[in-house]
Design an enzyme around this catalytic site. Structure first.
Site, PDB file in Angstrom:
ATOM      1  CG  HIS A  17      -0.352  -0.101   2.523  1.00 39.67           C
ATOM      2  ND1 HIS A  17       0.410   0.903   3.033  1.00 39.67           N
ATOM      3  CD2 HIS A  17      -0.353  -1.083   3.454  1.00 39.67           C
ATOM      4  CE1 HIS A  17       0.850   0.564   4.225  1.00 39.67           C
ATOM      5  NE2 HIS A  17       0.406  -0.647   4.508  1.00 39.67           N
ATOM      6  CG  HIS A  20       4.160  -1.382   2.092  1.00 37.95           C
ATOM      7  ND1 HIS A  20       2.986  -2.051   1.918  1.00 37.95           N
ATOM      8  CD2 HIS A  20       4.452  -1.495   3.402  1.00 37.95           C
ATOM      9  CE1 HIS A  20       2.585  -2.563   3.069  1.00 37.95           C
ATOM     10  NE2 HIS A  20       3.464  -2.229   3.987  1.00 37.95           N
ATOM     11  CB  CYS A 136       1.962  -8.458  18.745  1.00 36.85           C
ATOM     12  SG  CYS A 136       1.045  -7.888  17.279  1.00 36.85           S
ATOM     13  CB  CYS A 139       4.411  -6.161  16.429  1.00 32.54           C
ATOM     14  SG  CYS A 139       3.151  -4.949  16.751  1.00 32.54           S
ATOM     15  CB  CYS A 160      -1.259  -5.777  19.489  1.00 30.44           C
ATOM     16  SG  CYS A 160      -0.065  -4.644  18.774  1.00 30.44           S
ATOM     17  CG  HIS A 163      -0.998  -4.820  14.563  1.00 32.91           C
ATOM     18  ND1 HIS A 163       0.256  -4.770  15.121  1.00 32.91           N
ATOM     19  CD2 HIS A 163      -0.841  -4.557  13.249  1.00 32.91           C
ATOM     20  CE1 HIS A 163       1.133  -4.507  14.180  1.00 32.91           C
ATOM     21  NE2 HIS A 163       0.503  -4.380  13.030  1.00 32.91           N
ATOM     22  CE  LYS A 317      -2.647   2.328  12.348  1.00 31.52           C
ATOM     23  NZ  LYS A 317      -2.553   1.363  13.401  1.00 31.52           N
ATOM     24  CE  LYS A 320      -7.096  -2.928   2.061  1.00 30.07           C
ATOM     25  NZ  LYS A 320      -6.953  -2.599   0.716  1.00 30.07           N
TER      26      LYS A 320
HETATM   27  N1  MSP Z   1       8.966  -6.694   7.826  1.00 31.34           N
HETATM   28  C1  MSP Z   1       9.108  -5.578   8.687  1.00 31.34           C
HETATM   29  C2  MSP Z   1      10.397  -4.842   8.388  1.00 31.34           C
HETATM   30  C3  MSP Z   1      11.627  -5.669   8.442  1.00 31.34           C
HETATM   31  S1  MSP Z   1      13.038  -4.764   7.992  1.00 31.34           S
HETATM   32  C4  MSP Z   1      14.315  -5.749   8.332  1.00 31.34           C
HETATM   33  C5  MSP Z   1       7.915  -4.636   8.537  1.00 31.34           C
HETATM   34  N2  MSP Z   1       7.216  -4.747   7.426  1.00 31.34           N
HETATM   35  S2  MSP Z   1       5.880  -3.903   7.086  1.00 31.34           S
HETATM   36  O1  MSP Z   1       5.475  -4.372   5.799  1.00 31.34           O
HETATM   37  O2  MSP Z   1       4.938  -4.025   8.130  1.00 31.34           O
HETATM   38  O3  MSP Z   1       6.254  -2.398   7.064  1.00 31.34           O
HETATM   39  C6  MSP Z   1       7.246  -1.906   6.259  1.00 31.34           C
HETATM   40  C7  MSP Z   1       7.354  -0.416   6.309  1.00 31.34           C
HETATM   41  O4  MSP Z   1       6.152   0.196   5.857  1.00 31.34           O
HETATM   42  C8  MSP Z   1       7.618   0.144   7.700  1.00 31.34           C
HETATM   43  O5  MSP Z   1       8.724   1.011   7.631  1.00 31.34           O
HETATM   44  C9  MSP Z   1       6.382   0.927   8.017  1.00 31.34           C
HETATM   45  O6  MSP Z   1       6.681   2.047   8.769  1.00 31.34           O
HETATM   46  C10 MSP Z   1       5.924   1.325   6.630  1.00 31.34           C
HETATM   47  N3  MSP Z   1       4.523   1.741   6.658  1.00 31.34           N
HETATM   48  C11 MSP Z   1       3.421   0.976   6.879  1.00 31.34           C
HETATM   49  N4  MSP Z   1       2.321   1.801   6.920  1.00 31.34           N
HETATM   50  C12 MSP Z   1       2.685   3.087   6.741  1.00 31.34           C
HETATM   51  C13 MSP Z   1       2.024   4.319   6.583  1.00 31.34           C
HETATM   52  N5  MSP Z   1       0.727   4.444   6.701  1.00 31.34           N
HETATM   53  N6  MSP Z   1       2.789   5.406   6.288  1.00 31.34           N
HETATM   54  C14 MSP Z   1       4.131   5.345   6.074  1.00 31.34           C
HETATM   55  N7  MSP Z   1       4.781   4.194   6.192  1.00 31.34           N
HETATM   56  C15 MSP Z   1       4.127   3.084   6.662  1.00 31.34           C
HETATM   57  O7  MSP Z   1       7.697  -3.842   9.417  1.00 31.34           O
END
Ligand code: MSP
Length: 703
Positions: A17, A20, A136, A139, A160, A163, A317, A320
């Site tokens: 999303h 990412h 969790c 997390c 959590c 979450h 935040k 969905k």
């Molecule tokens: N798998 C772990 C990271 C391992 S790194 C060795 C993880 N994955 S994640 O898919 O949950 O999140 C990845 C990144 O996406 C995180 O840096 C998280 O902050 C970012 N984001 C998820 N939602 C977000 C927003 N709404 N806004 C900005 N970034 C966000 O954590």
């Protein structure tokens, strides 16, 4: 000199999303800015594929964990291709997957090193014990009492705080990392290297967390509880803690612990890295990761930079359930990539939370890009076309014309504007270096405003009427064109496509992507050279129309297969087909966060059809034109993006499932009156058409 930048690797339990996409845009921008300066740069992104959460998502979706990971990775690959962040577009160098065999080797090597080392206080860094507590899965983190919500009903597990999901109770033998012995060592790193954790506010948080005392960290789970992961070396009944495994990807990718990657990339060549992370995962990167590395005797990262979260325009935040998420499909359909990049970097003050909404994105695109930079570029170049025969005009005003020029309101001393640009460039680069993109872009737009003013003060359209003012006119247009050259170079890392286009329209060869911005010198634009063809760079977006289309859900989700197929012969050739019926499978993958009502499903009119004819479409190598009998008076004409996988003649006579009430849509001049349903799997989203094994009449409805 080399540079190494990483994004986090994303969990393979759910689909990508905006959050990412954002970190990838930031990393891509940083990487491009380094490459532009001639620095050899390595840019890593990828997926975190192990652990209980992925195991559970896979189970829910009826897949093996590996299939689950492959499925999610196919969406990440699709996203990176569509948003021009992949290698083919000059983006990432490696898409790391923690299921890669070389990664296993490297993680095992790191574990062994840590397990045989002593802490700064002389104890074994890893020891075996018993873990009792809450975990969790989302997390992938153990939770202490102040990190969870106590249950409302007695006996239920706590939830959590992040979450809002129930925690798992764990009581089992586990290996522990003696984190409690690393507090002083870590504090001295933060103190000795104030830039190690950025921004400052996050550094303070991390330091007070460490000062508050560190607890030893459970770094393994029994294989009987979590089997999807890397086994602990010499004790395969235990699986490594997924964060130990995941963090290590940053070094295994470049060759730590395995020959193959070492030869291909080179650990010593690129380490240490700059890690870009969201603030929610800062502790893992700024506390656990450096502690593991200290234990293993490996150099610490260059820095860990935490960004904020994207919230909706009202500061909530995104979720969905609230229906306030920004959909990648919508972004892709309605917005140029460069405006998404610009907006992301301009709107989020790096380190703080930002607000992302379609309206804001349209407003910024129209004001800053279409009316701002785009307009400066098109008016300057159009006037050069009209008044200077399409040749870059001379910049100097001769002595005898100076007085006349002054009268027209221009500053005859070009070093004023040159000096302004130099100082803007230096400020811009300084902000950029400290990742203060928003401020850097403000500076760049002060240049746009300044040049706009130069033009509107001098009124070239009036000057053009007076032969005596020819030199003044030339000088004004030269200044604007030269400033555009500077802006193309400065803004290239943020907007690679549009700046390259401006560059081309200025008649320049090569790319602003290889022009070192520190080497920009006033007067670099050669007089007398032809400009290129002038085209609008940032078309205005019709706000009302676009918003109503977005709000009415006219996003291209259901048609994505055909749409992608059509794009096959266009620049986005790498785009992989979106699996048809994307929504159904998406819900599975994300662990069903968005159920639909039966009425929602009933809106989709699925019918049995029979293929009467099938043929290829010239110049659309992915597309087949099908005539399908749905039991109606006339057969339907349907386009399907399956030509690479099905020979047309094999489809004739075959029963298929058709979405019969999909709004008709024109593709390559042919109207498509429905969609054939297919499964999709593998990295390229290979389609497999849904069919029946029993007799069923054409037109029968699927319910
Ligand atoms: N798998 C772990 C990271 C391992 S790194 C060795 C993880 N994955 S994640 O898919 O949950 O999140 C990845 C990144 O996406 C995180 O840096 C998280 O902050 C970012 N984001 C998820 N939602 C977000 C927003 N709404 N806004 C900005 N970034 C966000 O954590």
């Amino acid at each position: 000199m080399t540079f190494y930048v990483t994004t986090p690797i994303y969990y393979a339990n759910s689909l990508p999303h905006l959050g990412h996409l954002y970190t990838m845009i930031v990393a891509d921008t940083v990487a491009r800015s380094k490459r532009q300066k001639g620095i050899e740069t390595y840019f890593l992104t990828g997926t975190d594929e192990h652990g209980i959460n992925i195991e559970r998502a896979a189970q829910k979706a009826g897949r093996t964990p590996q299939e689950q990971a492959d499925y999610v990775v196919s969406y990440y690959k699709k996203m990176t291709a569509e948003f021009a962040l992949d290698t083919a577009h000059g983006g990432y160098d490696v898409f790391m997957r923690t299921t890669a065999p070389f990664h296993y080797e490297g993680v095992s090597e790191l574990w062994r090193r840590v397990a045989t080392s002593k802490t700064p206080k002389g104890n074994d860094a890893i020891y075996k014990g018993h873990y009792e507590g809450w975990f969790c899965a989302a997390c992938a983190a153990y939770k202490t009492e102040d990190e969870y919500q106590k249950p409302k009903t007695e006996g239920a597990p706590p939830t959590c705080l992040i979450h809002d999901t129930q925690l798992d109770r764990i009581s089992e033998d586990s290996y522990f990392f003696r984190l409690s012995d690393y507090d002083e060592a870590l504090l001295s790193v933060y103190e000795g290297q104030p830039d190690f954790v950025r921004p400052e506010s996050r550094r303070n948080e991390v330091m007070s967390f460490v000062r508050g005392g560190l607890q030893d960290l459970s770094v393994s789970r029994l294989k009987t509880s979590v089997s999807w992961g890397v086994p602990v070396p010499d004790d395969p009944d235990h699986t490594m803690y997924v964060w130990f495994d995941a963090l290590t990807n940053y070094i295994t990718a470049i060759g730590f612990g395995n020959e193959e990657r070492q030869k291909a990339v080179g650990f010593e060549r690129f380490w240490p890295a700059l890690h870009l992370v969201g603030k929610d995962i800062l502790r893992f990167h700024a506390v656990y990761w450096p502690a593991f590395l200290l234990a293993a005797g490996i150099k610490l990262p260059r820095a860990i930079v935490a960004h904020g979260m994207w919230l909706d325009p009202n500061g909530r935040k995104m979720s969905k359930t609230l229906g306030n998420t920004v959909e990648l499909d919508v972004l892709e359909k309605y917005f140029p990539i460069d405006s998404i990049r610009y907006f992301s970097l301009r709107e989020m003050v790096f380190g703080q939370d930002g607000r992302f909404g379609y309206e804001g994105l349209i407003d910024r695109t129209n004001s800053d890009l279409a009316s701002g930079l785009g307009n400066l570029s098109s008016r300057t170049l159009t006037m050069i076309g009209r008044y200077c025969d399409g040749l870059i005009p001379a910049r100097q005003i001769s002595e005898d014309k100076l007085l006349l020029a002054k009268r027209s309101g221009i500053d005859t001393d070009e070093t004023t504007v040159a000096g302004f640009l130099e100082s803007a460039r230096d400020q811009y680069l300084q902000h950029f270096e400290s990742l203060a993109f928003s401020r850097a872009l403000e500076v760049a737009w002060s240049v746009v405003a300044r040049l706009d003013k130069v033009i509107s003060d001098a009124k070239p359209w009036d000057l053009a009427k007076d032969e005596n003012q020819k030199q003044t006119l030339n000088a004004v247009l030269y200044r604007a064109a030269e400033a555009l050259r500077w802006l193309s170079v400065l803004l290239y890392p943020v907007m690679p496509t549009s700046t390259s286009e401006i560059w081309k329209q200025l008649g320049l060869s090569g790319s602003p992507g290889t022009f070192n911005p520190t080497e920009l010198k006033w007067g670099g634009l050669e007089e007398g050279k032809s400009i290129g063809e002038v085209k609008p760079i940032f078309p205005r977006i019709d706000k009302n129309k676009t918003m109503s289309e977005i709000n009415n859900g006219a996003a291209p989700v259901a048609h994505a297969t055909e749409a992608d197929a059509v794009q096959g012969s266009e620049p986005k050739a790498e785009t992989q087909p979106t699996p048809p019926m994307q929504h159904a499978t998406e819900a599975d993958a994300v662990g069903v966060t968005s159920f639909i009502e039966i009425d929602d499903f009933a809106k989709v009119d699925l019918r049995v059809g029979q293929v009467l004819s099938a043929e290829r479409i010239p110049k659309a190598d992915k597309l087949l034109l099908l005539k399908i009998d749905l039991g109606e008076e006339q057969p339907r004409q349907v386009l399907a993006g399956i030509a690479q996988y099905y020979e047309p003649e094999t489809l004739v006579g075959r029963k298929v499932v058709v979405v019969a009430n999909l709004k008709p849509r024109k593709l390559r001049g042919f109207e498509s009156q429905g969609m054939v349903v297919a499964a999709s799997y593998g990295e390229e989203g290979r389609p497999v058409i849904a069919t029946f094994t029993e007799e069923v009449p054409n037109g029968a409805r699927l319910k």
